[in-house]
Design a protein around this motif. Structure first.
Motif, mmCIF file in Angstrom:
data_model
loop_
_atom_site.group_PDB
_atom_site.id
_atom_site.type_symbol
_atom_site.label_atom_id
_atom_site.label_comp_id
_atom_site.label_asym_id
_atom_site.label_seq_id
_atom_site.Cartn_x
_atom_site.Cartn_y
_atom_site.Cartn_z
ATOM 1 N N LEU A 1 -12.625 11.312 -74.411
ATOM 2 C CA LEU A 1 -13.820 12.137 -74.239
ATOM 3 C C LEU A 1 -13.991 12.674 -72.825
ATOM 4 N N GLN A 2 -13.209 12.171 -71.881
ATOM 5 C CA GLN A 2 -13.347 12.603 -70.493
ATOM 6 C C GLN A 2 -12.030 13.191 -69.985
ATOM 7 N N THR A 3 -12.142 14.316 -69.331
ATOM 8 C CA THR A 3 -10.994 14.989 -68.721
ATOM 9 C C THR A 3 -11.331 15.326 -67.281
ATOM 10 N N LYS A 4 -10.407 15.078 -66.377
ATOM 11 C CA LYS A 4 -10.661 15.373 -64.967
ATOM 12 C C LYS A 4 -10.961 16.859 -64.798
ATOM 13 N N GLY A 5 -12.081 17.154 -64.135
ATOM 14 C CA GLY A 5 -12.434 18.548 -63.906
ATOM 15 C C GLY A 5 -13.842 18.681 -63.367
ATOM 16 N N ILE A 6 -14.224 19.919 -63.067
ATOM 17 C CA ILE A 6 -15.553 20.207 -62.542
ATOM 18 C C ILE A 6 -16.213 21.278 -63.397
ATOM 19 N N GLY A 7 -17.540 21.318 -63.347
ATOM 20 C CA GLY A 7 -18.294 22.294 -64.106
ATOM 21 C C GLY A 7 -19.400 22.913 -63.279
ATOM 22 N N LEU A 8 -19.790 24.106 -63.682
ATOM 23 C CA LEU A 8 -20.813 24.887 -62.997
ATOM 24 C C LEU A 8 -21.868 25.263 -64.024
ATOM 25 N N MET A 9 -23.097 24.807 -63.827
ATOM 26 C CA MET A 9 -24.174 25.051 -64.784
ATOM 27 C C MET A 9 -25.219 25.976 -64.182
ATOM 28 N N LEU A 10 -25.479 27.087 -64.885
ATOM 29 C CA LEU A 10 -26.422 28.098 -64.438
ATOM 30 C C LEU A 10 -27.520 28.273 -65.483
ATOM 31 N N PRO A 11 -28.681 28.815 -65.083
ATOM 32 C CA PRO A 11 -29.698 29.155 -66.084
ATOM 33 C C PRO A 11 -29.148 30.198 -67.053
ATOM 34 N N GLU A 12 -29.647 30.182 -68.285
ATOM 35 C CA GLU A 12 -29.200 31.152 -69.273
ATOM 36 C C GLU A 12 -29.820 32.517 -69.003
#
Length: 227
Positions: A123-134
């Motif tokens: 369920l987990q993969t090394k990486g990064i994410g960017l979360m913005l308002p819709e």
């Protein structure tokens, strides 16, 4: 700016199945700092409180048990393996000595409806994410960062196998660009650029080598309206 530790993908009243990847956030300009080395005052590491209220004495170190789960490496997520039932969860930030800061979340009462045979390691993969308002946004707006299987730290701690976020924001309409390193271990930012369209690129910077090729960058585009 509001100061909180919080869940980014769980809220009060949610029903989930486990295994479940639970993700954490941190606001107010504070940053994550592993317990391996001393850090600045506005930093700490996450703790997940399971069926526990906030401690009555914030001058006592948090215990280590199944109801006080420590993330002293600078982690931003964990995999819940709870059996079916109801649980009350909350986040609490603490310092290198595991003494709580007054930085915590509201309690979230959730229900686990089913426990699946899924291998949690998948369920987990090394990486990064960017979360913005819709949709289109008005300034100021919040940008959230996330790291999976990567440990966030203050650059000055010089802890191996940790990193920090770097955000590049480039206008497509002539408003210039910005390139910001979040070296204090911050995991979110509020931005107030002029109206326009912006390309955003989030990178992971290794705190020892300075390399940015440990994992792929996260990219997004956003339209900013007037205030």
């Amino acid at each position: 700016m509001k100061l909180d530790a919080y869940f980014t993908n769980l809220k009060d009243g949610d029903q989930i199945e486990t295994p479940y990847v639970l993700k954490f956030g941190l606001s107010g300009g504070w940053g994550l700092a592993p317990v391996a080395e001393a850090s600045s005052d506005k930093a700490g590491h996450h703790h997940l409180l399971v069926n526990r209220d906030l401690p009555l004495n914030f001058k006592e170190a948090l215990p280590f048990n199944d109801q006080y789960i420590h993330f002293g490496g600078g982690q931003m997520e964990t995999v819940l393996m709870f059996e079916p039932g109801t649980y009350t969860l909350r986040m609490l930030l603490a310092n290198q000595q595991h003494l709580p800061h007054f930085v915590y979340s509201k309690p979230a009462k959730i229900t686990v409806t089913k426990k699946n045979p899924t291998d949690p390691k998948t369920l987990q993969t090394k990486g990064i994410g960017l979360m913005l308002p819709e949709g289109d946004v008005r300034a100021p707006f919040r940008v959230q960062f996330h790291a999976s299987k990567l440990n966030v730290a203050n650059l000055d701690q010089h802890v191996p196998d940790t990193g920090h976020f770097k955000l590049q924001m480039t206008s497509t309409s002539g408003n210039g660009s910005a390139d910001i390193n979040y070296t204090n271990g911050q995991t979110e930012v509020h931005l107030s650029p002029p109206p326009g369209t912006y390309r955003m690129r989030l990178e992971w910077v290794d705190n020892i080598t300075g390399r940015t090729d440990v994992t792929k960058p996260a990219t997004a585009q956003i339209q900013v309206l007037g205030r």
